[in-house]
Design an enzyme around this catalytic site. Structure first.
Site, PDB file in Angstrom:
ATOM      1  N   ASP A  37      23.932  17.430  -5.784  1.00  0.00           N
ATOM      2  CA  ASP A  37      24.589  18.516  -5.038  1.00  0.00           C
ATOM      3  C   ASP A  37      25.277  19.565  -5.908  1.00  0.00           C
ATOM      4  O   ASP A  37      26.290  20.149  -5.494  1.00  0.00           O
ATOM      5  CB  ASP A  37      25.607  17.943  -4.041  1.00  0.00           C
ATOM      6  CG  ASP A  37      24.942  17.395  -2.788  1.00  0.00           C
ATOM      7  OD1 ASP A  37      23.703  17.476  -2.677  1.00  0.00           O
ATOM      8  OD2 ASP A  37      25.663  16.861  -1.926  1.00  0.00           O
ATOM      9  N   ARG A  88      21.859  17.409  11.224  1.00  0.00           N
ATOM     10  CA  ARG A  88      23.145  17.162  10.546  1.00  0.00           C
ATOM     11  C   ARG A  88      23.908  16.004  11.170  1.00  0.00           C
ATOM     12  O   ARG A  88      24.649  15.308  10.488  1.00  0.00           O
ATOM     13  CB  ARG A  88      23.974  18.444  10.563  1.00  0.00           C
ATOM     14  CG  ARG A  88      25.143  18.421   9.602  1.00  0.00           C
ATOM     15  CD  ARG A  88      25.507  19.799   9.147  1.00  0.00           C
ATOM     16  NE  ARG A  88      26.722  19.792   8.336  1.00  0.00           N
ATOM     17  CZ  ARG A  88      26.754  19.472   7.048  1.00  0.00           C
ATOM     18  NH1 ARG A  88      25.639  19.141   6.428  1.00  0.00           N
ATOM     19  NH2 ARG A  88      27.892  19.487   6.376  1.00  0.00           N
ATOM     20  N   ALA A 153      32.745  13.285  -5.906  1.00  0.00           N
ATOM     21  CA  ALA A 153      32.830  11.915  -6.411  1.00  0.00           C
ATOM     22  C   ALA A 153      33.042  10.891  -5.301  1.00  0.00           C
ATOM     23  O   ALA A 153      32.406   9.840  -5.298  1.00  0.00           O
ATOM     24  CB  ALA A 153      33.953  11.815  -7.451  1.00  0.00           C
ATOM     25  N   HIS A 154      33.939  11.186  -4.356  1.00  0.00           N
ATOM     26  CA  HIS A 154      34.268  10.166  -3.341  1.00  0.00           C
ATOM     27  C   HIS A 154      33.291  10.167  -2.169  1.00  0.00           C
ATOM     28  O   HIS A 154      33.398   9.318  -1.282  1.00  0.00           O
ATOM     29  CB  HIS A 154      35.700  10.367  -2.839  1.00  0.00           C
ATOM     30  CG  HIS A 154      35.860  11.429  -1.790  1.00  0.00           C
ATOM     31  ND1 HIS A 154      35.790  12.775  -2.073  1.00  0.00           N
ATOM     32  CD2 HIS A 154      36.076  11.337  -0.445  1.00  0.00           C
ATOM     33  CE1 HIS A 154      35.968  13.461  -0.969  1.00  0.00           C
ATOM     34  NE2 HIS A 154      36.148  12.622   0.037  1.00  0.00           N
ATOM     35  N   GLY A 156      29.206  11.869  -1.975  1.00  0.00           N
ATOM     36  CA  GLY A 156      27.832  11.658  -2.389  1.00  0.00           C
ATOM     37  C   GLY A 156      27.665  10.769  -3.595  1.00  0.00           C
ATOM     38  O   GLY A 156      26.783   9.901  -3.636  1.00  0.00           O
TER      39      GLY A 156
END
Length: 218
Positions: A37, A88, A153-154, A156
């Site tokens: 991402d 989504r 970090a928390h 994907g």
């Protein structure tokens, strides 16, 4: 809601790494690099020219250059623009409509644009394995280790690392080549990632890849 306002925060260093629970060593013959991402929409939400985005980009560039030099498969996962509500799903309730149709919003940032021979996978959820052929791609390349970098970090990064572990791919989360919406979320993600893989720094991972190459060539 959409992306929150992100303030500048320092990148973690070796002293901030959580305790290791496994003794896996990176092996260039077994590893692939996943860049998650790193799109204009997400990276552009960080304060430009400041930590953590400066280190994030520099460190991912270094990882990608060595991966290319050593012949590691390089995979980019990226959220598609203009996802309809049916695609989504519940993510829209938590994070809003996602990437719009603005020019280049969904594009990988310029310093990391995919090159010929690298792989670009569309992801519809934070977890890069979900509803993608990432697992099949890794197995087809004979890879059972996955170096993970990117954002967030928390979300994907952490969810992808956990799913890698559940599918018998050894995840290596690069602490200073991932970034998050806050230092607190970043630290939390690294602690949880250490329960399903290796959390390391860019320098230590680069050294590990080069040392293994030297041992094989000795």
């Amino acid at each position: 809601m959409g992306l929150p306002t992100i303030d500048s925060s320092p990148m973690p260093d070796r002293s901030c790494l959580p305790r290791a629970h496994v003794s896996w060593r990176i092996d260039p013959a077994r590893a692939a690099l996943l860049v998650h991402d790193v799109q204009n929409h997400f990276v552009g939400a960080f304060p430009a020219g400041r930590s953590p985005v400066v280190e994030l980009v520099d460190n991912i560039v270094a990882l990608r250059e060595l991966a290319d030099a050593l012949g590691l498969p390089v995979v980019f996962s990226a959220e598609s623009a203009g996802q309809p509500p049916g695609t989504r799903g519940l993510v829209a309730d938590m994070w809003g409509p996602g990437i719009g149709d603005e020019p280049d919003a969904a594009a990988i940032i310029a310093p990391l644009r995919p090159r010929p021979g690298e792989h670009l996978l569309a992801n519809v959820r934070h977890n890069a394995f979900l509803r993608s052929h990432l697992g099949r791609l890794l197995r087809s390349k004979g890879r059972d280790q996955l170096i993970i970098c990117g954002v967030h970090a928390h979300l994907g990064v952490l969810l992808t690392a956990a799913d890698a572990f559940m599918n018998d791919f050894q995840p290596f989360v690069v602490a200073d080549a991932v970034a998050d919406i806050s230092a607190e979320e970043h630290s939390l993600a690294l602690r949880w990632a250490a329960r399903s893989g290796v959390v390391c720094t860019t320098d230590s991972l680069l050294r590990g890849l080069l040392l293994d190459k030297e041992r094989r060539n000795a």
